[in-house]
Design a protein around this motif. Structure first.
Motif, PDB file in Angstrom:
ATOM      1  N   TYR A 267       0.834  -1.205   0.000  1.00 51.29           N
ATOM      2  CA  TYR A 267       0.000   0.000   0.000  1.00 51.29           C
ATOM      3  C   TYR A 267       0.873   1.261   0.000  1.00 51.29           C
ATOM      4  CZ  TYR A 267      -4.791  -1.769   0.960  1.00 51.29           C
ATOM      5  OH  TYR A 267      -6.043  -2.318   0.880  1.00 51.29           O
ATOM      6  N   ARG A 270       2.499   1.985  -3.348  1.00 52.77           N
ATOM      7  CA  ARG A 270       1.572   2.376  -4.400  1.00 52.77           C
ATOM      8  C   ARG A 270       0.972   3.760  -4.178  1.00 52.77           C
ATOM      9  NH1 ARG A 270      -1.359  -0.959  -7.704  1.00 52.77           N
ATOM     10  NH2 ARG A 270      -2.034   1.108  -8.462  1.00 52.77           N
ATOM     11  N   LEU A 271       0.763   4.136  -2.931  1.00 48.40           N
ATOM     12  CA  LEU A 271      -0.002   5.350  -2.650  1.00 48.40           C
ATOM     13  C   LEU A 271       0.857   6.559  -2.288  1.00 48.40           C
ATOM     14  CD1 LEU A 271      -2.932   3.810  -0.554  1.00 48.40           C
ATOM     15  CD2 LEU A 271      -2.957   4.465  -2.973  1.00 48.40           C
ATOM     16  N   VAL A 274       0.536   9.422  -4.820  1.00 46.66           N
ATOM     17  CA  VAL A 274      -0.772   9.684  -5.418  1.00 46.66           C
ATOM     18  C   VAL A 274      -1.271  11.058  -4.979  1.00 46.66           C
ATOM     19  CG1 VAL A 274      -3.190   8.948  -5.529  1.00 46.66           C
ATOM     20  CG2 VAL A 274      -1.365   7.241  -5.551  1.00 46.66           C
ATOM     21  N   VAL A 280       0.835   8.390   4.033  1.00 45.85           N
ATOM     22  CA  VAL A 280       0.731   6.950   4.220  1.00 45.85           C
ATOM     23  C   VAL A 280       1.514   6.597   5.475  1.00 45.85           C
ATOM     24  CG1 VAL A 280       0.452   6.487   1.758  1.00 45.85           C
ATOM     25  CG2 VAL A 280       2.750   6.485   2.761  1.00 45.85           C
ATOM     26  N   ASP A 367      -3.674  -4.031  -5.000  1.00 44.49           N
ATOM     27  CA  ASP A 367      -3.503  -3.297  -6.257  1.00 44.49           C
ATOM     28  C   ASP A 367      -4.836  -2.759  -6.770  1.00 44.49           C
ATOM     29  OD1 ASP A 367      -0.780  -3.736  -6.269  1.00 44.49           O
ATOM     30  OD2 ASP A 367      -0.912  -5.556  -7.484  1.00 44.49           O
ATOM     31  N   CYS A 370      -5.720   0.317  -4.734  1.00 43.25           N
ATOM     32  CA  CYS A 370      -4.865   1.446  -5.118  1.00 43.25           C
ATOM     33  C   CYS A 370      -5.221   1.968  -6.508  1.00 43.25           C
ATOM     34  CB  CYS A 370      -3.400   1.027  -5.057  1.00 43.25           C
ATOM     35  SG  CYS A 370      -2.826   0.625  -3.388  1.00 43.25           S
ATOM     36  N   ASP A 371      -5.540   1.068  -7.424  1.00 46.89           N
ATOM     37  CA  ASP A 371      -5.960   1.501  -8.762  1.00 46.89           C
ATOM     38  C   ASP A 371      -7.180   2.399  -8.684  1.00 46.89           C
ATOM     39  OD1 ASP A 371      -3.923   0.061  -9.946  1.00 46.89           O
ATOM     40  OD2 ASP A 371      -5.195  -1.646 -10.502  1.00 46.89           O
ATOM     41  N   GLU A 374      -6.315   5.829  -7.295  1.00 45.72           N
ATOM     42  CA  GLU A 374      -5.673   6.631  -8.337  1.00 45.72           C
ATOM     43  C   GLU A 374      -6.705   7.165  -9.326  1.00 45.72           C
ATOM     44  OE1 GLU A 374      -2.828   3.918  -9.928  1.00 45.72           O
ATOM     45  OE2 GLU A 374      -1.254   4.510  -8.520  1.00 45.72           O
TER      46      GLU A 374
END
Length: 382
Positions: A267, A270-271, A274, A280, A367, A370-371, A374
């Protein structure tokens, strides 16, 4: 994708659970019995606590700990303004008065300087809370308690596996607690909790209080129910069914903590960049000398409620921790607080969103979450 699900791991644990349940049925004592005693011993060994007393919920564990640690009627207890309601309501139910203080600028723990500023002659205790993935600033808070002669107790309900300077959360003062609510790092199939302490007198008092105030040995001792009542207590005993489940799940606790760490790191990676995600957990290291154990993957985001609705519409569960800070809860209106009194706590409560995080979660689930986050911020009007 639910916010929390343990169906797969429960099936994996079922054989061990069944064996413990067979022992319960063979013993014929279904509450405060041999499995509860076994769980207390196992938890003491795992945490390093001198004493563990298993009870029926994390909330009752807090109430009993406060009473056993010497809270007198009307004593003030300093608590953070950002926490679950049980942090403050347990103080009231134990006979005390919660006094709120702001949280740290880069975390959710009680700010030692803010705590120091609200000490009065009526203050008896200070109760930091270890939230989400890290402990509070215990070195500074212990110094505040020492300087003012306050008893320090810990709301360590979420802190299974968290340690500072090699000492498990809950063992840095008079005592602490654990919660075994199903979503916790070590969760049962219902409510459950425990008091941790190295103080034998605190442990013995909790043992009395959780079984109607009866003295002597009552754990796995049916004749003990006729023991004399020493102090007014309550019925806070743990059921052996919960102990059976927790004993089985203890066998994979270290692996579960490691899996949570893997998911949290995914996490974070990925974030971190963003737009719209302000912070985070991995961006802020835990307090010096302590480790990170991810009970919740909590991010601070812009347009929190709209993002939560976006994720919900796509079948992704989230939770807000906590939409209303403690000092603005209706039950504490009589204390006279207003918006703006604790700005860091209020800002945290307005922007915090918890994402799915549990050992059964797959990497592709992370994922997908997170997708969608985004996509939400890419499509948001600027």
């Amino acid at each position: 994708m639910p916010f929390f699900d343990q169906s797969a791991s429960f099936q994996e644990h079922w054989e061990g659970i069944r064996k413990h349940l067979d022992d319960v049925l063979d013993n014929g004592k279904f509450s405060h019995g041999a499995k509860v005693a076994e769980l207390e011993d196992r938890l003491a060994a795992w945490t390093g606590a001198g004493h563990v007393v298993a009870v029926n919920s994390g909330t009752d564990a807090l109430i009993l700990l406060l009473r056993a640690a010497g809270l007198e009627p009307g004593d003030e207890v300093i608590v953070p303004a950002c926490s679950f309601i049980a942090t403050a309501s347990s103080v009231v139910l134990a006979g005390g008065v919660p006094v709120f203080a702001d949280i740290e600028e880069d975390g959710h723990g009680l700010d030692p300087r803010a705590a120091d500023a609200v000490v009065t002659p009526r203050t008896g205790m200070i109760m930091p809370v270890h939230l989400f993935d890290r402990m509070a600033a215990m070195r500074g808070l212990r110094e505040v308690a020492r300087r003012h002669g306050l008893t320090l107790v810990e709301d360590s309900a979420e802190a299974v596996g968290m340690r500072m300077d090699g000492v498990h959360a809950g063992l840095h003062g008079a005592g602490g607690v654990l919660s075994f609510f199903p979503a916790k790092t070590l969760g049962g199939i219902g409510d459950g909790g425990a008091v941790l302490t190295d103080d034998e007198s605190v442990a013995e008092t909790v043992r009395m209080l959780c079984h109607h105030g009866r003295g002597g040995r009552t754990l796995d001792n049916f004749p003990g129910i006729s023991n004399a009542t020493v102090v007014p207590g309550r019925n806070s005993k743990m059921d052996d069914v919960q102990a059976a489940v927790l004993l089985a799940k203890l066998t994979t606790l270290d692996a579960d903590i490691a899996r949570r760490a893997e998911l949290a790191e995914r996490y974070d990676a990925r974030l971190r960049e963003v737009p719209g995600v302000r912070g985070v957990p991995g961006a802020h290291p835990p307090p010096l000398g302590s480790n990170r154990v991810s009970y919740v993957q909590l991010v601070h985001v812009e347009d929190r409620d709209a993002l939560a609705a976006h994720l919900a519409a796509r079948g992704i569960g989230t939770e807000t921790y906590y939409p209303v800070p403690l000092h603005l809860q209706p039950c504490f209106a009589h204390l006279g607080h207003r918006p703006g009194d604790f700005p860091r706590a209020e800002a945290a409560c307005a922007t915090a969103l918890a994402l799915p995080l549990y050992p059964d979660l797959r990497d592709d689930h992370v994922d997908r979450v997170c997708d969608e986050i985004e996509r939400f911020y890419e499509r948001r009007p600027r």
